[in-house]
Design a protein around this motif. Structure first.
Motif, PDB file in Angstrom:
ATOM      1  N   LEU A  65       0.785  -1.270  -0.041  1.00 32.54           N
ATOM      2  CA  LEU A  65      -0.032  -0.090   0.047  1.00 32.54           C
ATOM      3  C   LEU A  65       0.752   1.184   0.204  1.00 32.54           C
ATOM      4  N   GLU A  66       0.574   2.186  -0.930  1.00 33.25           N
ATOM      5  CA  GLU A  66       1.083   3.393  -0.512  1.00 33.25           C
ATOM      6  C   GLU A  66       0.146   4.392   0.229  1.00 33.25           C
ATOM      7  N   VAL A  67       0.467   4.862   1.324  1.00 30.80           N
ATOM      8  CA  VAL A  67      -0.179   5.746   2.330  1.00 30.80           C
ATOM      9  C   VAL A  67       0.068   7.236   2.041  1.00 30.80           C
ATOM     10  N   ILE A  68      -0.804   7.787   1.699  1.00 26.18           N
ATOM     11  CA  ILE A  68      -0.763   9.212   1.079  1.00 26.18           C
ATOM     12  C   ILE A  68      -1.427  10.259   2.143  1.00 26.18           C
ATOM     13  N   GLY A  69      -0.625  11.142   2.575  1.00 28.48           N
ATOM     14  CA  GLY A  69      -1.063  12.307   3.425  1.00 28.48           C
ATOM     15  C   GLY A  69      -0.872  13.470   2.624  1.00 28.48           C
ATOM     16  N   ARG A  70      -2.073  14.210   2.940  1.00 24.10           N
ATOM     17  CA  ARG A  70      -1.961  15.702   2.122  1.00 24.10           C
ATOM     18  C   ARG A  70      -2.410  16.734   3.131  1.00 24.10           C
ATOM     19  N   PHE A  71      -1.826  17.688   3.108  1.00 22.09           N
ATOM     20  CA  PHE A  71      -2.330  19.012   4.020  1.00 22.09           C
ATOM     21  C   PHE A  71      -2.899  20.128   2.888  1.00 22.09           C
ATOM     22  N   ALA A  73      -3.983  20.979  -1.471  1.00 23.87           N
ATOM     23  CA  ALA A  73      -4.070  20.084  -2.704  1.00 23.87           C
ATOM     24  C   ALA A  73      -2.936  20.288  -3.636  1.00 23.87           C
ATOM     25  N   ALA A  74      -2.540  19.130  -4.206  1.00 22.30           N
ATOM     26  CA  ALA A  74      -1.587  19.407  -5.194  1.00 22.30           C
ATOM     27  C   ALA A  74      -1.514  18.178  -6.272  1.00 22.30           C
ATOM     28  N   GLY A  75      -0.955  18.003  -7.550  1.00 18.15           N
ATOM     29  CA  GLY A  75      -0.573  16.916  -8.117  1.00 18.15           C
ATOM     30  C   GLY A  75      -1.813  16.037  -8.422  1.00 18.15           C
ATOM     31  N   SER A  76      -1.887  14.661  -8.112  1.00 23.82           N
ATOM     32  CA  SER A  76      -3.007  13.861  -8.939  1.00 23.82           C
ATOM     33  C   SER A  76      -4.398  14.221  -8.045  1.00 23.82           C
ATOM     34  N   PHE A  77      -4.277  14.727  -6.841  1.00 27.90           N
ATOM     35  CA  PHE A  77      -5.460  15.102  -6.365  1.00 27.90           C
ATOM     36  C   PHE A  77      -6.213  16.200  -6.977  1.00 27.90           C
ATOM     37  N   CYS A  78      -5.452  17.222  -7.339  1.00 30.94           N
ATOM     38  CA  CYS A  78      -6.209  18.332  -8.300  1.00 30.94           C
ATOM     39  C   CYS A  78      -6.667  17.887  -9.536  1.00 30.94           C
ATOM     40  N   LYS A  79      -5.998  16.886 -10.101  1.00 30.41           N
ATOM     41  CA  LYS A  79      -6.379  16.348 -11.631  1.00 30.41           C
ATOM     42  C   LYS A  79      -7.795  15.507 -11.370  1.00 30.41           C
ATOM     43  N   ARG A  80      -7.728  14.798 -10.306  1.00 32.95           N
ATOM     44  CA  ARG A  80      -8.746  13.687 -10.002  1.00 32.95           C
ATOM     45  C   ARG A  80     -10.276  14.551  -9.657  1.00 32.95           C
ATOM     46  N   TYR A  81     -10.106  15.626  -9.080  1.00 29.59           N
ATOM     47  CA  TYR A  81     -11.056  16.473  -8.589  1.00 29.59           C
ATOM     48  C   TYR A  81     -11.328  17.851  -9.246  1.00 29.59           C
ATOM     49  N   ASN A  82     -10.322  18.081 -10.151  1.00 28.00           N
ATOM     50  CA  ASN A  82     -10.545  19.313 -10.813  1.00 28.00           C
ATOM     51  C   ASN A  82     -10.579  20.611  -9.911  1.00 28.00           C
ATOM     52  N   ILE A  83      -9.739  20.550  -8.892  1.00 34.41           N
ATOM     53  CA  ILE A  83      -9.520  21.677  -7.918  1.00 34.41           C
ATOM     54  C   ILE A  83      -8.365  22.205  -7.786  1.00 34.41           C
ATOM     55  N   PRO A  84      -8.130  23.491  -7.981  1.00 29.02           N
ATOM     56  CA  PRO A  84      -6.883  24.379  -7.945  1.00 29.02           C
ATOM     57  C   PRO A  84      -5.751  23.779  -6.989  1.00 29.02           C
ATOM     58  N   SER A  85      -4.436  23.853  -7.317  1.00 27.00           N
ATOM     59  CA  SER A  85      -3.455  23.463  -6.552  1.00 27.00           C
ATOM     60  C   SER A  85      -3.272  24.559  -5.466  1.00 27.00           C
ATOM     61  N   GLY A  86      -2.972  24.203  -4.135  1.00 25.49           N
ATOM     62  CA  GLY A  86      -2.770  25.159  -3.190  1.00 25.49           C
ATOM     63  C   GLY A  86      -3.743  25.386  -2.249  1.00 25.49           C
ATOM     64  N   LYS A  87      -4.981  24.605  -2.509  1.00 19.05           N
ATOM     65  CA  LYS A  87      -6.163  24.704  -1.627  1.00 19.05           C
ATOM     66  C   LYS A  87      -5.823  23.966  -0.081  1.00 19.05           C
ATOM     67  N   ILE A  94      -5.959  11.461   4.533  1.00 15.88           N
ATOM     68  CA  ILE A  94      -5.114  10.137   4.229  1.00 15.88           C
ATOM     69  C   ILE A  94      -5.769   9.219   3.177  1.00 15.88           C
ATOM     70  N   GLU A  95      -5.052   8.661   2.223  1.00 13.31           N
ATOM     71  CA  GLU A  95      -5.569   8.065   1.312  1.00 13.31           C
ATOM     72  C   GLU A  95      -4.594   6.803   1.184  1.00 13.31           C
ATOM     73  N   PHE A  96      -5.090   5.778   0.788  1.00 13.97           N
ATOM     74  CA  PHE A  96      -4.566   4.420   0.461  1.00 13.97           C
ATOM     75  C   PHE A  96      -4.522   4.077  -1.009  1.00 13.97           C
ATOM     76  N   ILE A 108      -7.626   2.727  -3.233  1.00 18.47           N
ATOM     77  CA  ILE A 108      -8.388   1.544  -2.642  1.00 18.47           C
ATOM     78  C   ILE A 108      -8.920   1.985  -1.112  1.00 18.47           C
ATOM     79  N   SER A 109     -10.058   1.655  -0.774  1.00 19.76           N
ATOM     80  CA  SER A 109     -10.598   1.994   0.359  1.00 19.76           C
ATOM     81  C   SER A 109      -9.918   1.157   1.610  1.00 19.76           C
ATOM     82  N   LYS A 110     -10.232   1.359   2.958  1.00 14.87           N
ATOM     83  CA  LYS A 110      -9.725   0.476   3.802  1.00 14.87           C
ATOM     84  C   LYS A 110     -10.061  -0.973   3.882  1.00 14.87           C
TER      85      LYS A 110
END
Ligand code: UDP
Length: 214
Positions: A65-71, A73-87, A94-96, A108-110
């Protein structure tokens, strides 16, 4: 465990060699893993290695699993949900993602990880999530001292082959996190991914910071 000067992005489509990267990543990851350990997170770190780009680590069975923590928005998160980088997020998220290059590391969900793919028990995944939160807070404080904002990060865990304990493995480095200065300038692998400047010089700035504050 040896950190190398090799760098890649886009599932290995883009590759290069960055002078001094192995040394920088080893120094940063070692400093952080020591800090995590001091704060109660079990890790694979044992001691320094025989050279400046290696360390001795415990043998572990890796959890895929890759465990991704975000403070922020950047990278793939912005692309996935079409939101601006820097939010800036109200809380760290946390995402898996399931670690499989041929599938593109799908999210993938827990419960799907626990009961669909039998990757680990739900209790272990809860522990992973809790550790990841704590790791994020510790790392955020660490980089803040150097005037850098931790935007997001990726961590990986394993089961200690000797003790059966869940431990933090892999690395925490500018290859696996995003760091921005107050002007939004990147000090991480995005410099390579997006051709933002001299990668070697950027990593050297981080090495100097860590070595000066040893
Ligand atoms: N990350 C990583 N390895 C991966 C995917 C992501 O180390 O295989 C790190 C990445 O450097 C960033 C964070 O995890 O710090 C979040 O990455 P994101 O999901 O935004 O993917 P990216 O845009 O980097 O492809």
């Amino acid at each position: 465990m040896e950190s190398t000067d090799r760098i890649s992005a886009g599932n290995g489509e883009k590759r290069d060699v960055v002078d001094g990267k192995g040394l920088t990543n080893n120094a940063i990851s070692t400093a952080l893993f020591k800090l995590f350990k001091k704060n109660g997170i079990p890790t694979h770190y044992v001691c320094e290695g025989s050279n400046e780009f290696s360390k001795v680590v415990r043998k572990a069975e890796m959890i895929p699993l890759e465990v991704i923590g975000r403070f922020i928005a950047a990278g793939s998160f912005c692309k996935r949900y079409n939101i601006p980088s820097g939010k800036v997020f109200k809380e760290m998220t946390i995402e898996f993602s399931y670690k499989d290059d041929s599938l593109g590391d799908p999210f993938i969900s827990k419960t799907a990880a626990a009961y669909g793919l039998d990757i680990a028990s739900e209790e272990t995944l809860d522990d992973i999530e809790n550790y990841a939160f704590y790791i994020g807070i510790c790392a955020q404080d660490f980089f803040k001292e150097f005037g850098l904002t931790l935007v997001d990060f990726k961590v990986e865990f394993g089961i200690d082959c000797e003790t059966g304990e869940l431990i933090l493995c892999d690395e925490f480095s500018p290859d696996t996190c995003r760091l921005w200065d107050k002007d939004g300038k990147s000090y991480d692998k995005d410099v390579f991914r997006k051709n933002l400047g001299n990668v070697s010089e950027t990593y050297k700035v981080l090495l100097d910071i860590v070595q000066e504050n040893k």
